[in-house]
Design a protein around this motif. Structure first.
Motif, PDB file in Angstrom:
ATOM      1  N   GLY A   1       0.624 -12.989   2.243  1.00 37.81           N
ATOM      2  CA  GLY A   1       1.401 -12.204   1.289  1.00 37.81           C
ATOM      3  C   GLY A   1       0.872 -10.800   1.053  1.00 37.81           C
ATOM      4  N   THR A   2      -0.322 -10.488   1.582  1.00 37.32           N
ATOM      5  CA  THR A   2      -0.891  -9.142   1.415  1.00 37.32           C
ATOM      6  C   THR A   2      -0.050  -8.131   2.194  1.00 37.32           C
ATOM      7  OG1 THR A   2      -3.119  -9.979   1.056  1.00 37.32           O
ATOM      8  CG2 THR A   2      -2.940  -7.725   1.850  1.00 37.32           C
ATOM      9  N   LEU A   3       0.255  -7.006   1.561  1.00 35.30           N
ATOM     10  CA  LEU A   3       0.995  -5.932   2.204  1.00 35.30           C
ATOM     11  C   LEU A   3       0.005  -5.007   2.904  1.00 35.30           C
ATOM     12  CD1 LEU A   3       3.742  -4.510   2.635  1.00 35.30           C
ATOM     13  CD2 LEU A   3       3.291  -3.257   0.511  1.00 35.30           C
ATOM     14  N   VAL A   4       0.214  -4.781   4.208  1.00 37.93           N
ATOM     15  CA  VAL A   4      -0.677  -3.926   4.993  1.00 37.93           C
ATOM     16  C   VAL A   4       0.120  -2.809   5.664  1.00 37.93           C
ATOM     17  CG1 VAL A   4      -2.405  -5.725   5.441  1.00 37.93           C
ATOM     18  CG2 VAL A   4      -0.513  -5.421   7.042  1.00 37.93           C
TER      19      VAL A   4
ATOM     20  N   GLY B   1       3.821  -4.164   6.715  1.00 42.62           N
ATOM     21  CA  GLY B   1       4.180  -5.546   6.950  1.00 42.62           C
ATOM     22  C   GLY B   1       3.439  -6.471   6.009  1.00 42.62           C
ATOM     23  N   THR B   2       3.810  -7.737   6.056  1.00 45.30           N
ATOM     24  CA  THR B   2       3.239  -8.759   5.180  1.00 45.30           C
ATOM     25  C   THR B   2       2.408  -9.738   6.008  1.00 45.30           C
ATOM     26  OG1 THR B   2       5.181  -8.581   3.761  1.00 45.30           O
ATOM     27  CG2 THR B   2       3.820 -10.546   3.489  1.00 45.30           C
ATOM     28  N   VAL B   3       1.187  -9.982   5.551  1.00 40.68           N
ATOM     29  CA  VAL B   3       0.292 -10.910   6.243  1.00 40.68           C
ATOM     30  C   VAL B   3       0.841 -12.333   6.136  1.00 40.68           C
ATOM     31  CG1 VAL B   3      -2.023 -11.938   6.245  1.00 40.68           C
ATOM     32  CG2 VAL B   3      -1.744  -9.471   5.863  1.00 40.68           C
ATOM     33  N   LEU B   4       0.871 -13.013   7.278  1.00 39.54           N
ATOM     34  CA  LEU B   4       1.278 -14.413   7.328  1.00 39.54           C
ATOM     35  C   LEU B   4       0.053 -15.323   7.255  1.00 39.54           C
ATOM     36  CD1 LEU B   4       3.912 -14.071  10.186  1.00 39.54           C
ATOM     37  CD2 LEU B   4       4.345 -14.196   7.717  1.00 39.54           C
ATOM     38  N   TYR B   5      -0.957 -15.031   8.081  1.00 40.70           N
ATOM     39  CA  TYR B   5      -2.198 -15.817   8.099  1.00 40.70           C
ATOM     40  C   TYR B   5      -3.210 -15.151   9.019  1.00 40.70           C
ATOM     41  CZ  TYR B   5      -0.568 -17.620  12.605  1.00 40.70           C
ATOM     42  OH  TYR B   5      -0.135 -17.722  13.904  1.00 40.70           O
ATOM     43  N   VAL B   6      -4.454 -15.619   8.963  1.00 43.07           N
ATOM     44  CA  VAL B   6      -5.513 -15.202   9.881  1.00 43.07           C
ATOM     45  C   VAL B   6      -5.886 -16.416  10.702  1.00 43.07           C
ATOM     46  CG1 VAL B   6      -7.864 -14.317  10.089  1.00 43.07           C
ATOM     47  CG2 VAL B   6      -6.382 -13.459   8.256  1.00 43.07           C
ATOM     48  N   ASP B   7      -5.844 -16.284  12.035  1.00 37.24           N
ATOM     49  CA  ASP B   7      -6.134 -17.433  12.888  1.00 37.24           C
ATOM     50  C   ASP B   7      -7.635 -17.584  13.154  1.00 37.24           C
ATOM     51  OD1 ASP B   7      -6.803 -15.685  14.989  1.00 37.24           O
ATOM     52  OD2 ASP B   7      -4.883 -15.933  16.011  1.00 37.24           O
TER      53      ASP B   7
ATOM     54  N   LYS C   1      -2.868  -6.115  -2.239  1.00 39.32           N
ATOM     55  CA  LYS C   1      -3.409  -7.456  -1.976  1.00 39.32           C
ATOM     56  C   LYS C   1      -2.572  -8.511  -2.673  1.00 39.32           C
ATOM     57  CE  LYS C   1      -7.756  -9.552  -1.109  1.00 39.32           C
ATOM     58  NZ  LYS C   1      -9.134  -9.286  -0.853  1.00 39.32           N
ATOM     59  N   SER C   2      -2.388  -9.635  -1.998  1.00 40.70           N
ATOM     60  CA  SER C   2      -1.668 -10.770  -2.557  1.00 40.70           C
ATOM     61  C   SER C   2      -2.455 -11.344  -3.723  1.00 40.70           C
ATOM     62  CB  SER C   2      -1.480 -11.841  -1.488  1.00 40.70           C
ATOM     63  OG  SER C   2      -0.860 -12.976  -2.025  1.00 40.70           O
ATOM     64  N   LYS C   3      -1.743 -11.841  -4.724  1.00 37.23           N
ATOM     65  CA  LYS C   3      -2.407 -12.412  -5.910  1.00 37.23           C
ATOM     66  C   LYS C   3      -2.607 -13.885  -5.760  1.00 37.23           C
ATOM     67  CE  LYS C   3      -0.674  -8.829  -8.791  1.00 37.23           C
ATOM     68  NZ  LYS C   3       0.085  -8.393  -9.896  1.00 37.23           N
TER      69      LYS C   3
ATOM     70  N   VAL D   1       0.983 -10.672  11.190  1.00 40.12           N
ATOM     71  CA  VAL D   1       1.762  -9.877  10.244  1.00 40.12           C
ATOM     72  C   VAL D   1       3.242  -9.914  10.619  1.00 40.12           C
ATOM     73  CG1 VAL D   1       2.092  -7.542   9.304  1.00 40.12           C
ATOM     74  CG2 VAL D   1      -0.208  -8.333   9.879  1.00 40.12           C
ATOM     75  N   ARG D   2       4.101  -9.984   9.620  1.00 41.93           N
ATOM     76  CA  ARG D   2       5.544  -9.800   9.809  1.00 41.93           C
ATOM     77  C   ARG D   2       5.816  -8.344   9.445  1.00 41.93           C
ATOM     78  NH1 ARG D   2       7.775 -13.082   6.215  1.00 41.93           N
ATOM     79  NH2 ARG D   2       7.647 -14.849   7.603  1.00 41.93           N
ATOM     80  N   TRP D   3       6.029  -7.505  10.467  1.00 36.56           N
ATOM     81  CA  TRP D   3       6.232  -6.075  10.269  1.00 36.56           C
ATOM     82  C   TRP D   3       7.651  -5.773   9.817  1.00 36.56           C
ATOM     83  CZ3 TRP D   3       1.857  -3.602  10.051  1.00 36.56           C
ATOM     84  CH2 TRP D   3       0.779  -4.072  10.771  1.00 36.56           C
TER      85      TRP D   3
END
Length: 76
Positions: A19-22, A39-45, A74-76, A52-54
Motif C-alpha cells: 500500500g506504500t505509494l512510491v 505506483g503502489t507497492v504490492l509486496y517485497v519478494d 508510507k502505508s499505515k 509495484v502496480r504503476w
C-alpha cells in the motif's frame, strides 16, 4: 545481480509495506515506466524485489541493487 541477505529483505519489507505509494527514480529495463511515475507497492519478494502496480498499468518490480524508487507516502 547482487542478492540481499535475509535481514536486508526483512528491512525492505518494513520499509515498503503493501500500500506504500512510491515514485520511480530509475529502472534498468527497456519496458520501464518513465522516471517520476508513481505506483503502489504490492509486496517485497524473497530476493528483495519491490513489486509495484504503476499508474501506467505496468507491474514491473524494483530490483534490489539495480533500480531506485522513493517513498511518497508510507502505508499505515
Amino acid at each position: 545481480m547482487n542478492f540481499p541477505n535475509r535481514e536486508t529483505v526483512e528491512e525492505l519489507r518494513r520499509t515498503y509495506p503493501e500500500g506504500t505509494l512510491v515514485e520511480l527514480v530509475r529502472m534498468n529495463d527497456d519496458y520501464a515506466p518513465p522516471p517520476g511515475t508513481r505506483g503502489t507497492v504490492l509486496y517485497v519478494d524473497d530476493i528483495g524485489t519491490v513489486h509495484v502496480r504503476w499508474s501506467t498499468g505496468s507491474s514491473l518490480g524494483i530490483a534490489y541493487g539495480e533500480d531506485e524508487c522513493k517513498i511518497v507516502q508510507k502505508s499505515k
